[in-house]
Design a protein around this motif. Structure first.
Motif, PDB file in Angstrom:
ATOM      1  N   GLY A 249      -2.000   4.293  -4.670  1.00  0.00           N
ATOM      2  CA  GLY A 249      -1.154   5.637  -5.573  1.00  0.00           C
ATOM      3  C   GLY A 249      -1.107   5.577  -6.770  1.00  0.00           C
ATOM      4  N   TYR A 250      -1.339   4.237  -7.702  1.00  0.00           N
ATOM      5  CA  TYR A 250      -1.127   4.066  -8.734  1.00  0.00           C
ATOM      6  C   TYR A 250      -2.964   4.473  -9.497  1.00  0.00           C
ATOM      7  CZ  TYR A 250      -1.980   2.068 -13.712  1.00  0.00           C
ATOM      8  OH  TYR A 250      -2.724   2.640 -15.378  1.00  0.00           O
ATOM      9  N   TRP A 251      -3.421   4.314  -9.044  1.00  0.00           N
ATOM     10  CA  TRP A 251      -5.384   4.462  -9.017  1.00  0.00           C
ATOM     11  C   TRP A 251      -5.900   6.225  -9.344  1.00  0.00           C
ATOM     12  CZ3 TRP A 251      -9.507   2.923  -6.470  1.00  0.00           C
ATOM     13  CH2 TRP A 251     -10.804   3.037  -7.288  1.00  0.00           C
ATOM     14  N   LEU A 252      -5.141   6.393  -7.414  1.00  0.00           N
ATOM     15  CA  LEU A 252      -5.506   8.011  -8.037  1.00  0.00           C
ATOM     16  C   LEU A 252      -4.835   9.021  -7.303  1.00  0.00           C
ATOM     17  CD1 LEU A 252      -7.559   6.240  -4.248  1.00  0.00           C
ATOM     18  CD2 LEU A 252      -8.137   7.196  -6.434  1.00  0.00           C
ATOM     19  N   PHE A 253      -2.875   8.467  -7.248  1.00  0.00           N
ATOM     20  CA  PHE A 253      -2.586   9.781  -7.549  1.00  0.00           C
ATOM     21  C   PHE A 253      -1.676  10.035  -9.054  1.00  0.00           C
ATOM     22  CE2 PHE A 253      -3.228   8.730  -2.813  1.00  0.00           C
ATOM     23  CZ  PHE A 253      -3.798   9.974  -2.728  1.00  0.00           C
TER      24      PHE A 253
END
Length: 284
Positions: A249-253
């Motif tokens: 969630g942090y890395w991609l969105f």
């Protein structure tokens, strides 16, 4: 025969593949949920049908009423979960879905009239307090998607209770077969009424196909993990999914969480795991 090493490997694989599926669903923000559910079910139907035919299994099963109900509740559960993936941060949607074991216990209690111990009520309270914290301190989590997510967990929990009954009379591939068998006509009818279908890019079609394939293998490894391992250990490993959801969630969105919200997320997980471990160490 219990094989702890194999069960851990199977569950690690299942948890990671489910995480990839969740990412794929969240990525397809412009694709209607009904279309994603249809494509997932269509691919599942093909893959399960090939195996059923190859093994010479009667796909119609014995208890058709319960099999259809399992498909119906499973359809509601997965559709509502996919809806939350589109309308909530990834980790929040996944954690709400992890309430399923709590509702599975509550539904089983209603059906069997068994008493719930005080310690279990404490675990339930921790779970729902965690949900309230997430709702209260994360403005991205609005009431309607949260209610849809909770309703989806109730649907999934109902399906799991029915599977518990069907395991006595049905081959596991038959149970898997009925899921898309029920889902496809329901979703097709919904799409025809609402028009929730888009002709998208080749890349998105490939991702839709991938979701179906990932679902099959995740379900396969999940089933094998529970077949060869201890339920309590296997269940706890499955909650690695929250770490995947937080990371991806942090890395991609670009989804950030305040410390109080992360605390709420882990309260839900702590309550669920506590209930699982209590059930497995207490004579029923």
């Amino acid at each position: 025969m219990i094989d702890s090493k194999k069960s851990i490997i199977y569950m690690l694989a299942a948890s990671f593949i489910f995480a990839l599926m969740n990412i794929a669903v969240k990525y397809l923000q412009d694709i209607p949920v009904a279309q994603i559910v249809f494509m997932r079910s269509f691919i599942m139907m093909i893959m399960v049908s090939v195996i059923v035919i190859k093994k010479g299994i009667n796909p119609m099963g014995n208890n058709k009423k319960l099999l259809i109900l399992r498909g119906l509740f499973g359809t509601l559960g997965i559709a509502m979960f996919f809806y939350t993936l589109h309308h909530m941060p990834l980790a929040s949607a996944v954690v709400v879905h992890y309430l399923t074991p709590i509702f599975t216990v509550l539904i089983a209690v209603i059906l069997t009239k068994k008493n719930i111990k005080a310690i279990q009520w404490l675990f339930f309270f921790i779970c729902f307090a965690g949900v309230l914290i997430v709702k209260g301190f994360d403005a991205r989590v609005t009431l309607f998607p949260l209610l849809v997510g909770v309703a989806g967990t109730i649907g999934a929990a109902s399906a799991y209770n029915i599977i518990g009954l069907l395991k006595k009379t049905e081959h596991h591939q038959v149970i898997m077969f009925y899921f898309p068998l029920v889902t496809i006509p329901l979703v097709v009818g919904f799409i025809l009424i609402t028009g929730d279908w888009v002709w998208t890019t080749p890349q998105n079609w490939a991702i839709l196909l991938l979701i179906g394939v990932l679902t099959y293998f995740a379900q396969y490894f999940l089933t094998r993990a529970y077949q060869v391992g201890e339920v309590s250990k296997v269940s706890v490993i499955s909650y690695l999914g929250i770490f995947y959801a937080l990371f991806f969630g942090y890395w991609l969105f670009d989804e950030w969480y305040e410390p109080i919200v992360i605390a709420g997320l882990f309260m839900v997980i702590a309550g669920v795991i506590g209930n699982i471990l209590y059930k497995e160490t207490t004579p029923q």
